[in-house]
Structure formats: C-alpha cells, structure tokens
Design an enzyme around this catalytic site. Structure first.
Site, PDB file in Angstrom:
ATOM      1  N   TYR A 151       0.965  -1.199   0.109  1.00  0.00           N
ATOM      2  CA  TYR A 151       0.078   0.007   0.030  1.00  0.00           C
ATOM      3  C   TYR A 151       0.993   1.483   0.023  1.00  0.00           C
ATOM      4  CZ  TYR A 151      -3.415   3.449   1.778  1.00  0.00           C
ATOM      5  OH  TYR A 151      -4.255   4.471   2.160  1.00  0.00           O
ATOM      6  N   LYS A 202     -16.344  -3.020  18.719  1.00  0.00           N
ATOM      7  CA  LYS A 202     -16.193  -3.840  19.703  1.00  0.00           C
ATOM      8  C   LYS A 202     -16.715  -3.567  21.234  1.00  0.00           C
ATOM      9  CE  LYS A 202     -12.053  -5.617  17.595  1.00  0.00           C
ATOM     10  NZ  LYS A 202     -10.436  -6.086  17.817  1.00  0.00           N
ATOM     11  N   GLN A 222       0.933   0.776  20.814  1.00  0.00           N
ATOM     12  CA  GLN A 222       1.174   1.827  19.537  1.00  0.00           C
ATOM     13  C   GLN A 222       0.772   2.820  19.645  1.00  0.00           C
ATOM     14  OE1 GLN A 222      -0.442  -1.449  19.883  1.00  0.00           O
ATOM     15  NE2 GLN A 222      -1.290  -1.968  18.156  1.00  0.00           N
ATOM     16  N   ARG A 288       3.462   6.594  15.535  1.00  0.00           N
ATOM     17  CA  ARG A 288       3.602   7.492  14.345  1.00  0.00           C
ATOM     18  C   ARG A 288       2.646   8.793  14.682  1.00  0.00           C
ATOM     19  NH1 ARG A 288       0.597   5.040   9.125  1.00  0.00           N
ATOM     20  NH2 ARG A 288       2.993   4.348   8.773  1.00  0.00           N
TER      21      ARG A 288
HETATM   22  P1  NAD Z   1     -12.864   3.825   1.267  1.00  0.00           P
HETATM   23  O1  NAD Z   1     -12.549   2.330   1.080  1.00  0.00           O
HETATM   24  O2  NAD Z   1     -13.767   4.221   2.010  1.00  0.00           O
HETATM   25  O3  NAD Z   1     -13.200   4.551  -0.126  1.00  0.00           O
HETATM   26  C1  NAD Z   1     -12.343   4.190  -1.319  1.00  0.00           C
HETATM   27  C2  NAD Z   1     -13.230   3.977  -2.385  1.00  0.00           C
HETATM   28  O4  NAD Z   1     -12.958   3.686  -3.782  1.00  0.00           O
HETATM   29  C3  NAD Z   1     -14.400   2.760  -2.023  1.00  0.00           C
HETATM   30  O5  NAD Z   1     -15.630   3.293  -2.087  1.00  0.00           O
HETATM   31  C4  NAD Z   1     -13.724   1.681  -3.361  1.00  0.00           C
HETATM   32  O6  NAD Z   1     -15.072   1.094  -3.769  1.00  0.00           O
HETATM   33  C5  NAD Z   1     -13.368   3.016  -4.309  1.00  0.00           C
HETATM   34  N1  NAD Z   1     -12.652   2.087  -5.342  1.00  0.00           N
HETATM   35  C6  NAD Z   1     -11.771   1.052  -5.055  1.00  0.00           C
HETATM   36  N2  NAD Z   1     -11.326   0.711  -6.347  1.00  0.00           N
HETATM   37  C7  NAD Z   1     -11.975   1.386  -7.306  1.00  0.00           C
HETATM   38  C8  NAD Z   1     -11.827   1.432  -8.870  1.00  0.00           C
HETATM   39  N3  NAD Z   1     -11.075   0.427  -9.470  1.00  0.00           N
HETATM   40  N4  NAD Z   1     -12.702   2.287  -9.502  1.00  0.00           N
HETATM   41  C9  NAD Z   1     -13.363   3.145  -8.756  1.00  0.00           C
HETATM   42  N5  NAD Z   1     -13.610   3.067  -7.397  1.00  0.00           N
HETATM   43  C10 NAD Z   1     -12.678   2.074  -6.584  1.00  0.00           C
HETATM   44  O7  NAD Z   1     -11.526   4.538   1.654  1.00  0.00           O
HETATM   45  P2  NAD Z   1     -11.254   6.339   2.355  1.00  0.00           P
HETATM   46  O8  NAD Z   1     -10.987   5.850   3.814  1.00  0.00           O
HETATM   47  O9  NAD Z   1     -12.680   7.093   1.966  1.00  0.00           O
HETATM   48  O10 NAD Z   1      -9.921   6.520   1.588  1.00  0.00           O
HETATM   49  C11 NAD Z   1     -10.158   7.554   0.459  1.00  0.00           C
HETATM   50  C12 NAD Z   1      -8.520   7.816  -0.100  1.00  0.00           C
HETATM   51  O11 NAD Z   1      -7.761   8.358   1.103  1.00  0.00           O
HETATM   52  C13 NAD Z   1      -7.695   6.448  -0.428  1.00  0.00           C
HETATM   53  O12 NAD Z   1      -7.013   6.925  -1.539  1.00  0.00           O
HETATM   54  C14 NAD Z   1      -6.916   5.848   0.730  1.00  0.00           C
HETATM   55  O13 NAD Z   1      -6.116   5.422   0.155  1.00  0.00           O
HETATM   56  C15 NAD Z   1      -6.737   7.423   1.199  1.00  0.00           C
HETATM   57  N6  NAD Z   1      -6.529   7.426   2.694  1.00  0.00           N
HETATM   58  C16 NAD Z   1      -7.423   6.993   3.535  1.00  0.00           C
HETATM   59  C17 NAD Z   1      -6.933   7.003   5.091  1.00  0.00           C
HETATM   60  C18 NAD Z   1      -7.850   6.821   6.151  1.00  0.00           C
HETATM   61  O14 NAD Z   1      -7.486   6.866   7.275  1.00  0.00           O
HETATM   62  N7  NAD Z   1      -9.137   6.441   5.926  1.00  0.00           N
HETATM   63  C19 NAD Z   1      -5.818   7.280   5.128  1.00  0.00           C
HETATM   64  C20 NAD Z   1      -4.505   7.535   4.267  1.00  0.00           C
HETATM   65  C21 NAD Z   1      -5.136   7.515   3.214  1.00  0.00           C
END
Ligand code: NAD
Length: 342
Positions: A151, A202, A222, A288
């Site tokens: 990731y 939980k 952590q 972190r």
């Molecule tokens: P989430 O999983 O709720 O939302 C991500 C969405 O992307 C999902 O609804 C999923 O269906 C969609 N998705 C996945 N593959 C896809 C594809 N091929 N085509 C179209 N849509 C697709 O996650 P989130 O928490 O809302 O995260 C949003 C962004 O923020 C992501 O890039 C994630 O990596 C980043 N991020 C989130 C966090 C956190 O704490 N939530 C932390 C760091 C980074």
C-alpha cells in the site's frame, strides 16, 4: 478546453469521498460528478442531485468518461482498508496504481485544472516509526524510501507520478498525506475498518452482549494520531486550492496509544472491559504522529477536532448502525448508509 465545469470526486462511494461530496453540496456546488466501482446503492452516502457513476477506474476508458469536462478532480479511489486489509492484500493495494495512472492521463487529456491526490502516512520510512514514543513524521521523512510494503509503496510512486505530471505536463497536482481518518459514515465492520471504528464496534458488541472483554491488536502501546473526517475534508479543499507543490501531511497531531483510544471509547460507553491482547494480529508500525509544522506554516491551519469529541460522534453513529443491524432492520441500515442529506 475552456468549458470544463465539472468537479469530479472518485472513490465517492467510500468514506472520505462521500463526505467530500456532502461538503461540496453544502457549499452549494451542483456540478458534481461522483464515481466509484461499487454499485450506487452500496455507496456510504449518495445524493440524487449529483451525477453518480458506477465505473471501474482501473480501466482507461472509464477514467476518460470520468475526467471529461472536469475542471477539478479529487482522486480518492483506492483499494484499501485498515492494517488487517493492507497487510494481507499487498498486490491488490499496489494495483491502485492503475487508477492513479489512468486518472492522471485522462485529466491531462481533458485539460483538468486541478488534480488532488490522496496519499497516506504509510509512505513514511518504517525505520522512523520503530519507537512507541509517537515520532512526529516530517514530510522529508519519506526518503530514503522504506514505505509500508504494498500500500505505502503504491502511494509513494503515485505521489511521484503526480509531481512529474505537474513538472513535465503542467497538470496542477496537489498531494496530501492523510494520517488515519475516522468519523461517521466510515467502514465499521467487514475487515476493512480502521482502529477507531473497530474499537467503537467492539465496545458496543461487549455492551450489548454482556461479554465484558475486548480483543486488542498488538500490545495496545502503539501510538497514532486520528483525524476527524470534517477536518480531513476541510484540509483537502485548502490544500487543493493552495500553491503547496510538495506532498504535505494532513493529520491530527494529538497522539494517543491504542490503549488510550480504548479508554476513551469505554468512557463514552460508560463501561470497563477486560482487555485481551492479540500479539499475532496485524498491528502496523509502533509509533506515528503527524508533524504539522509545514501545514501550519503554509495555511495557518491544522486539523483540530479533539479526539474525544470526534470519537463520541463516531461511537454514536456506529451504535445506531449496530442496533439497526441487530434488529435485522436491513432497510434501516441501508437508509442510514445512503441517506440523501440536505
Ligand atoms: P474507502 O475504502 O472508504 O473509499 C475508497 C473507495 O474507492 C471505495 O468506495 C472503493 O469502492 C473505491 N474504489 C476502489 N477501487 C476502485 C476502482 N477500481 N474504481 C473506482 N473506485 C474504486 O477509503 P477512504 O478511507 O475513503 O479513503 C479514500 C482515500 O484516502 C484512498 O485513496 C485512501 O488510500 C486514502 N487514505 C485514507 C486514509 C484513512 O484513514 N481513511 C488514510 C490515508 C489515506
């Protein structure tokens, strides 16, 4: 290219994307296009006055459809979850590079003016996160690179691709490194949930069942910081509108141990639980925190919702969801997760 007027949010069926669509609507924007791979009736939040598209953004042609007429793109789509998901699905996490590559190419082709990319604190060098003392990670600590396997490496690569699309092709990319985001409308069960939601669930399970124990992943020592969703969406817009060209931290600097997070959830629920520590479970880095020197310098702003306040709102929301599911009230659960809000 001058007619571009759409604001596009990818990953809009997920947690942060749904919250961002909601915020943009409250700000009066109606020229919104929301895109996610999930069927629209499974989106966490859905708004009927928005153009909602169910498209797989791994595919180039779907990214073209998504970017057409887009003045701004918030690219939040990714295959992701909490530690339990990302430790066991490294290839799937890395495949999100297809989404980011194809979205950047499509944005360039369609003359998009701003492209926001959601990166992560998982890009930071693991050697800087071995102590439990909550080391504050500065932006420069991503290099030399030793990101979270799978990731984190994908995020670091995609950040870099954003930079080079800006430098070489003039696409105005902006990148934020999110630190653990939590809040209502987030994933709270099923294996992709993150620590705050998992702990709230939980604690609720223990309260409802009368089985007063809780399983905690790792030693509970952590340290992390957790950013409330409203701070996240506000920060996304500020960074998108800014002239901050390098990837920048978007996170809370209020560090707590996982044990302290459990203390807070117990306090909200008015319950005390026996803690069982699963030292074999995925637990991520030891410590972190977000160093917010840079964001405060640029924006005179940082995420500021106290964890106790945000956690209480999150707990109450998960409690309602949980009770609706307990009642077998699928209609209520669906309604709670897709309500059209004004
Ligand atoms: P989430 O999983 O709720 O939302 C991500 C969405 O992307 C999902 O609804 C999923 O269906 C969609 N998705 C996945 N593959 C896809 C594809 N091929 N085509 C179209 N849509 C697709 O996650 P989130 O928490 O809302 O995260 C949003 C962004 O923020 C992501 O890039 C994630 O990596 C980043 N991020 C989130 C966090 C956190 O704490 N939530 C932390 C760091 C980074």
């Amino acid at each position: 290219m001058g007619a571009n007027n759409k604001i596009v949010i990818t990953g809009a069926g997920g947690f942060i994307g749904g919250a961002l669509v909601s915020l943009l609507r409250r700000q009066g924007r109606r020229d919104l296009r929301a895109v996610d791979v999930k069927p629209v009736d499974e989106w966490y939040q859905r708004f009927d006055d928005v153009e909602n598209l169910s498209l797989d953004l791994n595919l180039k042609e779907n990214c073209e459809t998504t970017a057409k007429d887009a003045v701004e793109i918030y690219n939040l789509a990714a295959n992701m979850g909490g530690m339990g998901f990302i430790e066991h699905n490294k290839a799937l996490c890395m495949l999100s590079v297809l989404i980011n590559t194809n979205m950047l190419l499509a944005a360039r082709k369609h003359g998009t003016q701003r492209f926001f990319y959601a990166s992560s604190a998982c890009v930071y060098n693991a050697d800087r996160q071995q102590t439990f003392e909550a080391p504050s990670l500065k932006e420069e600590d991503a290099y030399p690179a030793l990101a979270e396997d799978g990731y984190g490496w994908e995020k670091l690569f995609s950040e870099r691709m954003c930079r080079h699309f800006r430098e070489d092709f003039g696409l105005q990319t902006r990148v934020a490194r999110f630190h653990n985001v939590y809040g209502p409308w987030g994933t709270w069960f099923g294996g992709r949930e993150k620590a705050p939601a998992a702990i709230c669930r939980k604690v609720i399970e223990a309260k409802v069942s009368g089985n007063r124990t809780i399983e905690i992943w790792g030693s509970g020592n952590q340290t992390r910081s957790f950013m409330f969703i409203d701070d996240c969406t506000e920060g996304i817009q500020k960074i998108k509108d800014s002239n901050i060209l390098e990837p920048i931290n978007l996170g809370s600097s209020e560090a707590v141990t996982i044990n302290q997070l459990v203390d807070m959830a117990e306090d909200i629920a008015n319950i005390k639980l026996k803690r069982n520590y699963d030292l074999t479970a995925p637990k991520g880095v030891n410590g972190r925190n977000s160093d917010n020197t840079l964001i405060k310098g640029y924006l005179d702003w940082e995420p500021s919702t106290p964890l106790r306040d945000g956690l209480e709102k999150t707990y109450r929301w998960i409690y309602d969801q949980y009770m609706a599911r307990e009642r077998g009230d699928a209609g209520v659960v669906r309604e709670l997760s897709t309500t059209v809000q004004s």
